[in-house]
Design an enzyme around this catalytic site. Structure first.
Site, PDB file in Angstrom:
ATOM      1  CG  ASP A   1      -2.079  -0.986   1.032  1.00  0.00           C
ATOM      2  OD1 ASP A   1      -2.679  -1.011  -0.054  1.00  0.00           O
ATOM      3  OD2 ASP A   1      -2.358  -1.743   1.977  1.00  0.00           O
TER       4      ASP A   1
ATOM      5  CG  ASP B   1      -7.700  -3.598  -3.490  1.00  0.00           C
ATOM      6  OD1 ASP B   1      -8.075  -4.625  -4.092  1.00  0.00           O
ATOM      7  OD2 ASP B   1      -8.268  -3.164  -2.476  1.00  0.00           O
TER       8      ASP B   1
END
Length: 402
Positions: free
Chosen positions: A124, A183
């Site tokens: 992330d 994602d």
């Protein structure tokens, strides 16, 4: 060496914005109740409120506002995956207003994330560093910020599995050997920016390889995306196809489709390879033409979930789509551009209505209501989320640029 600049000044947003009446009870003067204010004034007043609520926690282990839990503002630590969205929204507010207070606040909260550049614990970093430090570089020249981008890309690159051609998302666990989620497409922009800054093409090549592998394996014939793929890192074989946050393994989790659309639009921008533009348009068609997409263009949390009276919508998924479609519209034919902008405009109109946009002083200072984190995990259901705000602000900016 790359220098990030804004394309337009965004101080005069009012002519293109939806006008809203204030509805904040005792905080609203009679004059304000009689006169509409712009969306820009609305979001800045609301984020002034959020800043006042968050600031007392700046030096704690959870300084970043994310959502609401039990009616109170929920803050998270810097290693939580959404930690970069609040400072990134502050940068956008600076870009929209040119008010130095937003720049000062953005710098303060961005630099709280300094140690994340060394973090190798998950994928992330694009959200955490690419949005915060990356957006900072759009508004000021900073060698230290550039260095953070490159160092974060180095950390992200440690997760690359060359034999499988992917960046590993989560760590190995009891369910998956090497899980990769759609994602992850959102973290590739960080790698492209690192190549522009450093001149090292390693990061660019990793981004392209991951995007190609994802395009090959993650998408179904109808151009919807599977959420989680599990890889054999030695052979590249896909071991499992599952969901973590969607309705079922075979369903189209709404935010996942949004990540895919946004990610492949970025891929085309950064490479100008037409296969990415084609793929982004296929995802856009799946989303905008889906029979279960409501007329107001804010999707249910999964495109395949049975629709009942209490089925939850996901404002975050809608905001991401709007932002992506505004950018995608700049790369396509006039006919397609008009269609994409029309859908994005509809989304912004809905999100700017009283149904989704919180009254000033309410919602603990966050902008949008009615997002969904993960229904299967009973987590963050029908609440505000900081990334919904971020992509909503980005969509407002992109609407103004067109």
């Amino acid at each position: 060496m790359i220098k990030f600049k804004m394309f337009t000044r965004l101080g005069q947003v009012v002519p293109l914005c939806i006008f809203l009446l204030l509805g904040c009870g005792q905080q609203t003067t009679k004059k304000e109740m009689e006169e509409p204010i712009s969306i820009l004034e609305h979001v800045t007043k609301q984020y002034d409120s959020l800043y006042a609520k968050a600031l007392p926690f700046l030096e704690t282990d959870k300084p970043m506002p994310k959502s609401i839990t039990d009616g109170k503002l929920r803050l998270v630590g810097i290693y939580e995956w959404t930690s970069g969205f609040y400072p990134s929204s502050l940068w956008y507010l600076y870009g929209m207003t040119e008010d130095e207070k937003w720049k000062e606040r953005a710098i303060t909260y961005t630099e709280k994330l300094d140690t994340i550049q060394y973090w190798e614990g998950n994928h992330d970093l694009g959200f955490m560093i690419g949005c915060s430090y990356g957006n900072g570089l759009k508004y000021m020249d900073s060698k230290p910020y550039e260095a953070v981008i490159v160092r974060a890309a180095q950390s992200l690159a440690t997760r690359f599995k060359p034999k499988a051609g992917i960046l590993q998302s989560w760590e190995r666990n009891d369910r998956w050997e090497c899980p990769v989620i759609v994602d992850n497409m959102m973290n590739l922009e960080l790698l492209f920016n690192a190549t522009k800054i450093s001149g090292d093409s390693t990061y660019y090549d990793i981004a392209v390889t991951h995007a190609d592998t994802t395009m090959k394996n993650h998408f179904r014939e109808d151009n919807s995306s599977i959420h989680v793929l599990d890889y054999d890192t030695e052979t590249g074989e896909v071991l499992h196809r599952n969901t973590a946050q969607g309705y079922s393994d075979g369903s189209a989790w709404a935010r996942g489709q949004s990540w895919g659309l946004y990610g492949y639009t970025v891929m085309y921008r950064e490479t100008m390879d037409p296969k990415y533009l084609d793929h982004a348009q296929k995802i856009a068609k799946f989303i905008k033409d889906h029979p279960n997409l409501p007329k107001d263009k804010v999707p249910y949390w999964d495109y395949d979930v049975p629709i009942e009276a209490d089925t939850k919508r996901d404002a975050s998924a809608a905001a991401i789509v709007a932002s992506a479609l505004y950018e995608l519209s700049t790369f396509v034919s006039t006919e397609d551009a008009i269609e994409y902008r029309g859908v994005a405009d509809q989304i912004l109109e809905t999100l700017s209505s009283g149904t989704y946009l919180a009254e000033i002083g309410s919602n603990e200072g966050l902008l949008l209501k009615h997002s969904v984190g993960s229904i299967p995990h009973n987590s963050e259901i029908d609440v505000p989320l900081n990334y919904a705000d971020y992509y909503f602000l980005e969509a407002l900016m992109r609407k103004e640029r067109r």
